[in-house]
Write a protein that holds these residues in place. Structure first.
Motif, mmCIF file in Angstrom:
data_model
loop_
_atom_site.group_PDB
_atom_site.id
_atom_site.type_symbol
_atom_site.label_atom_id
_atom_site.label_comp_id
_atom_site.label_asym_id
_atom_site.label_seq_id
_atom_site.Cartn_x
_atom_site.Cartn_y
_atom_site.Cartn_z
ATOM 1 N N LEU A 11 44.689 43.849 26.793
ATOM 2 C CA LEU A 11 44.604 42.397 26.743
ATOM 3 C C LEU A 11 43.155 41.933 26.682
ATOM 4 C CD1 LEU A 11 47.304 41.294 29.358
ATOM 5 C CD2 LEU A 11 47.580 41.895 26.943
ATOM 6 N N THR A 12 42.946 40.824 26.004
ATOM 7 C CA THR A 12 41.629 40.191 25.978
ATOM 8 C C THR A 12 41.445 39.375 27.253
ATOM 9 O OG1 THR A 12 41.680 40.071 23.559
ATOM 10 C CG2 THR A 12 40.109 38.639 24.700
ATOM 11 N N ILE A 13 40.348 39.630 27.960
ATOM 12 C CA ILE A 13 40.069 38.945 29.220
ATOM 13 C C ILE A 13 39.021 37.868 28.984
ATOM 14 C CG2 ILE A 13 39.351 39.236 31.622
ATOM 15 C CD1 ILE A 13 41.930 40.727 30.865
ATOM 16 N N TYR A 14 39.306 36.659 29.428
ATOM 17 C CA TYR A 14 38.376 35.545 29.272
ATOM 18 C C TYR A 14 37.786 35.164 30.627
ATOM 19 C CZ TYR A 14 40.591 35.112 24.699
ATOM 20 O OH TYR A 14 41.070 35.368 23.430
ATOM 21 N N GLY A 15 36.462 35.287 30.734
ATOM 22 C CA GLY A 15 35.768 34.853 31.934
ATOM 23 C C GLY A 15 36.168 35.593 33.197
ATOM 24 N N GLY A 16 36.681 36.819 33.049
ATOM 25 C CA GLY A 16 37.048 37.593 34.220
ATOM 26 C C GLY A 16 38.286 37.099 34.930
ATOM 27 N N GLN A 17 39.059 36.223 34.284
ATOM 28 C CA GLN A 17 40.238 35.644 34.912
ATOM 29 C C GLN A 17 41.508 36.381 34.502
ATOM 30 O OE1 GLN A 17 39.930 32.982 37.192
ATOM 31 N NE2 GLN A 17 37.790 33.595 36.884
ATOM 32 N N GLU A 77 41.891 46.583 36.298
ATOM 33 C CA GLU A 77 40.617 46.935 36.920
ATOM 34 C C GLU A 77 39.763 45.683 37.051
ATOM 35 O OE1 GLU A 77 38.367 50.324 35.659
ATOM 36 O OE2 GLU A 77 40.147 51.333 34.825
ATOM 37 N N GLY A 78 38.869 45.697 38.039
ATOM 38 C CA GLY A 78 37.970 44.566 38.218
ATOM 39 C C GLY A 78 37.047 44.782 39.401
ATOM 40 N N THR A 124 39.989 34.079 44.005
ATOM 41 C CA THR A 124 39.141 33.828 42.824
ATOM 42 C C THR A 124 37.885 34.690 42.881
ATOM 43 O OG1 THR A 124 38.049 31.981 43.958
ATOM 44 C CG2 THR A 124 39.960 31.462 42.564
ATOM 45 N N ASP A 125 37.758 35.477 43.943
ATOM 46 C CA ASP A 125 36.562 36.316 44.117
ATOM 47 C C ASP A 125 36.798 37.716 43.572
ATOM 48 O OD1 ASP A 125 35.094 34.272 45.426
ATOM 49 O OD2 ASP A 125 36.179 34.704 47.291
ATOM 50 N N PHE A 126 37.418 37.772 42.412
ATOM 51 C CA PHE A 126 37.703 39.042 41.749
ATOM 52 C C PHE A 126 37.512 38.840 40.257
ATOM 53 C CE2 PHE A 126 40.538 42.217 39.787
ATOM 54 C CZ PHE A 126 40.087 43.368 40.417
ATOM 55 N N PHE A 127 36.656 39.645 39.633
ATOM 56 C CA PHE A 127 36.348 39.531 38.210
ATOM 57 C C PHE A 127 37.114 40.616 37.461
ATOM 58 C CE2 PHE A 127 33.944 39.946 34.316
ATOM 59 C CZ PHE A 127 33.535 38.645 34.026
ATOM 60 N N VAL A 128 38.126 40.209 36.695
ATOM 61 C CA VAL A 128 38.973 41.153 35.956
ATOM 62 C C VAL A 128 38.203 41.720 34.771
ATOM 63 C CG1 VAL A 128 41.111 41.430 34.657
ATOM 64 C CG2 VAL A 128 41.054 39.915 36.652
#
Length: 295
Positions: free
Chosen positions: A162-168, A187-188, A279-283
């Motif tokens: 999947l394409t991840i936008y802004g780590g969300q 992963e993140g 929200t403190d997790f960057f995918v």
């Protein structure tokens, strides 16, 4: 044959778990392609679907049942290609011995049965050969094989990333090709201190996967996940895991899963909506392999 009305198959290939090619078997009679052809096959359809109670389902949940499938056994008969009589291994003994060598190369006895179309791999399934029987009494020798699958689901050979936008985490995961549920990998990196990590179903918030990291200490005595911790998660049935890497050390968190309220989230055919409790997790990665009840 079609898979979910989407693709076709015209060849199957035995591959050892060591990665060694064993044999190609063509499903469509052909004059010039390959020594071996398929005479008959069964076990490709979805047999024995049943409704099972999910032991991890929240009490009183309307989604407390899942669809399961009984063990799959694929039985087929291979014949020699009558158009290629002069090839060295186009013999009954040559065919049998090739498969014996493939089983030996696997060491653990596991083989992978890969289905392809026009030279491109489509799906595969893994298992063991329970029966290998050469019939010399027919006018044309045949080899009967019974292949016992360790997982009854056919899985796509190439993962969907999947394409991840802004780590969300994406608001929606649309899966319109699979016909069966499948696990996914995630992963993140944590960007702040987080005591617990949850993945939950937006439409059914009680359906969640929860891990408590309060036992994790950093060098100044803080607890929980810390900034820079790298999380790896997989809900694929054969590779389920959750771990965190900190300072190059990978820590297994399987025993920290809240077993009283957790279930391994899956991607189902259709619209899937999951979210994280922080929200403190960057995918950085989400991927999965498509899954099919039958071919």
């Amino acid at each position: 044959n079609g898979i979910g009305g989407y693709v076709n198959i015209d060849r199957m290939t035995f591959v050892s778990s060591g990665g060694q090619w064993v044999i190609d078997v063509f499903l469509v009679p052909t004059m010039f392609r390959g020594e071996y052809q398929l005479k008959s096959i069964s076990g490709l359809d979805a047999m024995g679907l049943d409704r099972r109670r999910n032991p991890r389902a929240p009490s009183g949940s309307s989604d407390a049942f899942i669809i399961g499938m009984q063990n799959r056994v694929i039985e087929f008969t291979i014949i020699l290609n009558p158009y290629l009589p002069d090839l060295p291994e186009n013999t009954a003994n040559g065919l049998r011995d090739r498969i014996y060598r493939g089983i030996y190369d696997s060491k653990d006895g596991l083989l992978r049965l890969e289905f392809s179309y026009q030279g491109a791999g489509v799906v595969d399934i893994q298992g063991t050969i329970d029966k290998l029987e050469m019939n010399y009494n027919d006018a044309q020798p045949t080899l009967n094989i019974s292949f016992n699958c360790i997982d009854p689901i056919f899985r796509g050979l190439y993962p969907e990333i999947l394409t991840i936008y802004g780590g969300q985490f994406p608001e929606s995961i649309q899966e319109n090709v699979s016909t069966a549920p499948t696990g996914f990998s995630l992963e993140g990196d944590f960007t702040d201190t987080v005591e617990t990590f949850e993945i939950f179903d937006v439409w059914n918030p009680d359906w969640k996967f929860r891990v408590d990291a309060g036992f994790l200490y950093d060098f100044v005595g803080g607890t929980g996940f810390q900034p820079g911790d790298h999380l790896k998660f997989s809900s694929n049935p054969s590779t389920r895991k959750i771990s965190v890497t900190r300072d190059a050390d990978e820590i297994n968190l399987i025993d920290k899963i809240d077993s009283s309220a957790s279930w391994w989230p899956l991607i189902f055919p259709g619209d899937n909506r999951y979210a994280l409790n922080t929200t403190d997790f960057f995918v950085t990665h989400i991927g999965y392999s498509r899954a099919f009840w039958g071919l």
